[in-house]
Design a protein around this motif. Structure first.
Motif, PDB file in Angstrom:
ATOM      1  N   GLU A 188      36.130  39.637  47.002  1.00 51.00           N
ATOM      2  CA  GLU A 188      35.837  38.135  45.929  1.00 51.00           C
ATOM      3  C   GLU A 188      37.127  38.302  44.552  1.00 51.00           C
ATOM      4  O   GLU A 188      37.347  39.464  43.610  1.00 51.00           O
ATOM      5  CB  GLU A 188      34.713  38.343  44.785  1.00 51.00           C
ATOM      6  N   TRP A 232      41.246  23.701  40.529  1.00 53.59           N
ATOM      7  CA  TRP A 232      39.831  24.330  40.745  1.00 53.59           C
ATOM      8  C   TRP A 232      40.331  25.043  42.174  1.00 53.59           C
ATOM      9  O   TRP A 232      40.647  23.642  42.699  1.00 53.59           O
ATOM     10  CB  TRP A 232      38.841  23.685  39.930  1.00 53.59           C
ATOM     11  N   SER A 246      33.648  35.932  33.961  1.00 55.51           N
ATOM     12  CA  SER A 246      34.209  35.946  35.691  1.00 55.51           C
ATOM     13  C   SER A 246      34.729  37.776  35.453  1.00 55.51           C
ATOM     14  O   SER A 246      35.535  37.771  35.191  1.00 55.51           O
ATOM     15  CB  SER A 246      34.887  35.004  36.029  1.00 55.51           C
ATOM     16  N   HIS A 304      39.509  36.690  41.373  1.00 52.56           N
ATOM     17  CA  HIS A 304      39.356  35.477  41.024  1.00 52.56           C
ATOM     18  C   HIS A 304      41.181  35.946  39.777  1.00 52.56           C
ATOM     19  O   HIS A 304      41.179  36.557  39.356  1.00 52.56           O
ATOM     20  CB  HIS A 304      38.095  35.410  39.807  1.00 52.56           C
ATOM     21  N   HIS A 334      38.735  26.868  45.715  1.00 52.47           N
ATOM     22  CA  HIS A 334      37.648  27.804  45.897  1.00 52.47           C
ATOM     23  C   HIS A 334      38.093  27.794  47.349  1.00 52.47           C
ATOM     24  O   HIS A 334      37.566  27.081  48.206  1.00 52.47           O
ATOM     25  CB  HIS A 334      36.311  27.290  45.628  1.00 52.47           C
ATOM     26  N   ARG A 388      37.500  40.310  37.992  1.00 53.24           N
ATOM     27  CA  ARG A 388      38.186  39.879  38.196  1.00 53.24           C
ATOM     28  C   ARG A 388      38.639  40.336  39.399  1.00 53.24           C
ATOM     29  O   ARG A 388      38.836  39.008  40.708  1.00 53.24           O
ATOM     30  CB  ARG A 388      40.003  40.803  38.166  1.00 53.24           C
ATOM     31  N   SER A 395      40.836  28.710  38.703  1.00 53.75           N
ATOM     32  CA  SER A 395      40.558  28.568  37.634  1.00 53.75           C
ATOM     33  C   SER A 395      40.827  28.113  36.616  1.00 53.75           C
ATOM     34  O   SER A 395      41.138  28.263  35.881  1.00 53.75           O
ATOM     35  CB  SER A 395      38.627  28.124  37.273  1.00 53.75           C
ATOM     36  N   ASP A 418      41.140  33.203  37.065  1.00 52.26           N
ATOM     37  CA  ASP A 418      40.627  32.377  36.271  1.00 52.26           C
ATOM     38  C   ASP A 418      40.593  32.333  34.771  1.00 52.26           C
ATOM     39  O   ASP A 418      41.648  32.871  33.892  1.00 52.26           O
ATOM     40  CB  ASP A 418      39.424  32.709  35.564  1.00 52.26           C
ATOM     41  N   HIS A 469      39.344  32.633  44.490  1.00 45.67           N
ATOM     42  CA  HIS A 469      39.561  31.298  43.748  1.00 45.67           C
ATOM     43  C   HIS A 469      39.502  31.530  42.346  1.00 45.67           C
ATOM     44  O   HIS A 469      40.560  32.575  41.244  1.00 45.67           O
ATOM     45  CB  HIS A 469      37.344  32.074  43.123  1.00 45.67           C
TER      46      HIS A 469
END
Length: 354
Positions: free
Chosen positions: A154, A216, A240, A156, A218, A242, A233, A158, A231
């Motif tokens: 995962e 956003w 959240s 991100h 996903h 990284r 956002s 963000d 992801h």
């Protein structure tokens, strides 16, 4: 003709002096041996002169591309102009660096790659996040087998920007929105680790009040033995990680991102003491408990160092055409998936061009 490594610096021309040109390209070039920024094409000449001093400032991209002394053209203009300007520069016999996203579609990207092949010029894409401390640290930890076989990855990017700003990236224009902006970074890093997925399943949305472009995203990359979640956002104030990665032997978490963008914004020059050093460790969780691993330092000058070596015949293209096309294939498949509300198998062409 192969140039000796002691040859005069390669003369580069930068098209665009917005965020990418000002914060990333200009300082990274200035701090990389073997290349010099000779000219900038910008609609804000005063900003360029204030930042760069005596560098030549031109009103148009056409004027910059036409200069005989420019060997490499760096396209850091709005996203919808990336492919057209790259094609123009290649036709003029220049080597080309294109900001991400490489193009607005896979077909457009293929057209640019074909043009570079015909012109026998180097073409690379500014996937600078390959040289980030967080990614390098996670990559090294996975490759050491510290958490076994990866089954869940995962990643991100963000931000917390609740107010919609009046800038082209946040308007309903071709190439606008968070997926075109941050998606290429997320995809490129994932493909460096796991190659192309079988399919892509995505949900891309606009969630901020008054938003015009997607803010956003996903996206799930589907592999036979793992799932990779990308992801991004504009409405994450904190909390959240990284990177979060789970494997058959344990898990790892990298909470914070690479420091280089923040250092550049603070005026730290690439290569200065502390450059790219990351104080945030990777945390490993396994049957024995939890332990920290020091992060590897990052250095985004790696892309321009690779460019210099490749143009002089001393090394490989830092981002080869096929890799750039693979990123575009996933980027496009995610958009199609979100619109169709179903998983989309990757679109592939002949082996040589994806």
């Amino acid at each position: 003709m192969t140039m000796p490594i002691s040859a005069a610096p390669i003369r580069a021309g930068l098209i665009g002096f917005g965020y990418a040109g000002r914060v990333f390209h200009a300082p990274l070039i200035a701090a990389t041996d073997g290349i010099t920024l000779a000219a900038v094409a910008s609609s804000r000449p005063d900003d360029v002169r204030a930042a760069l001093g005596d560098v030549a400032v031109l009103d148009t991209a056409d004027a910059l591309i036409a200069r005989d002394d420019i060997e490499v053209v760096i396209v850091a203009s709005p996203n919808d102009s990336h492919a057209p300007l790259a094609l123009q520069a290649l036709a003029a016999g220049k080597h080309v660096v294109v900001e991400k996203p490489f193009a607005l579609s896979l077909d457009e990207a293929r057209e640019v790659v074909d043009a570079a092949t015909r012109a026998d010029r180097l073409l690379t894409v500014f996937h600078n996040r390959r040289w980030d401390s967080d990614f390098l640290s996670v990559k090294a930890t996975i490759e050491r087998g510290a958490i076994g076989q990866v089954v869940h990855f995962e990643s991100h990017f963000d931000r917390f920007r609740p107010m919609v700003r009046d800038r082209w990236r946040e308007r309903a224009v071709p190439g606008g929105g968070i997926w075109y902006d941050l998606g290429p970074h997320l995809i490129d890093q994932a493909l460096q680790l796991f190659d192309l997925p079988q399919a892509v399943e995505a949900n891309i949305a606009t969630l901020r009040p008054g938003g015009q472009a997607d803010d956003w995203a996903h996206v799930v990359l589907i592999y036979p033995d793992k799932r990779v979640i990308l992801h991004a956002s504009m409405l994450v104030a904190g909390g959240s990680a990284r990177f979060t990665v789970h494997g058959t032997g344990g898990s790892l978490v990298k909470q914070l991102g690479d420091p280089q963008e923040g250092q550049l914004l603070a005026g730290v020059l690439p290569g200065a003491p502390g450059w790219g050093e990351d104080a945030d460790p990777i945390i490993i969780h396994d049957a024995e408990g939890s332990r920290p691993l020091p992060a590897i330092s990052g250095d985004q000058r790696g892309l321009y160092r690779g460019l210099v070596a490749a143009t002089r015949g001393e090394g490989e293209n830092p981002v080869p055409a096929r890799q750039a096309l693979e990123v575009m294939a996933v980027l496009e498949a995610a958009i199609q998936s979100s619109q169709a509300r179903r998983a989309v198998a990757l679109r592939r062409g002949p082996a040589a061009t994806l």
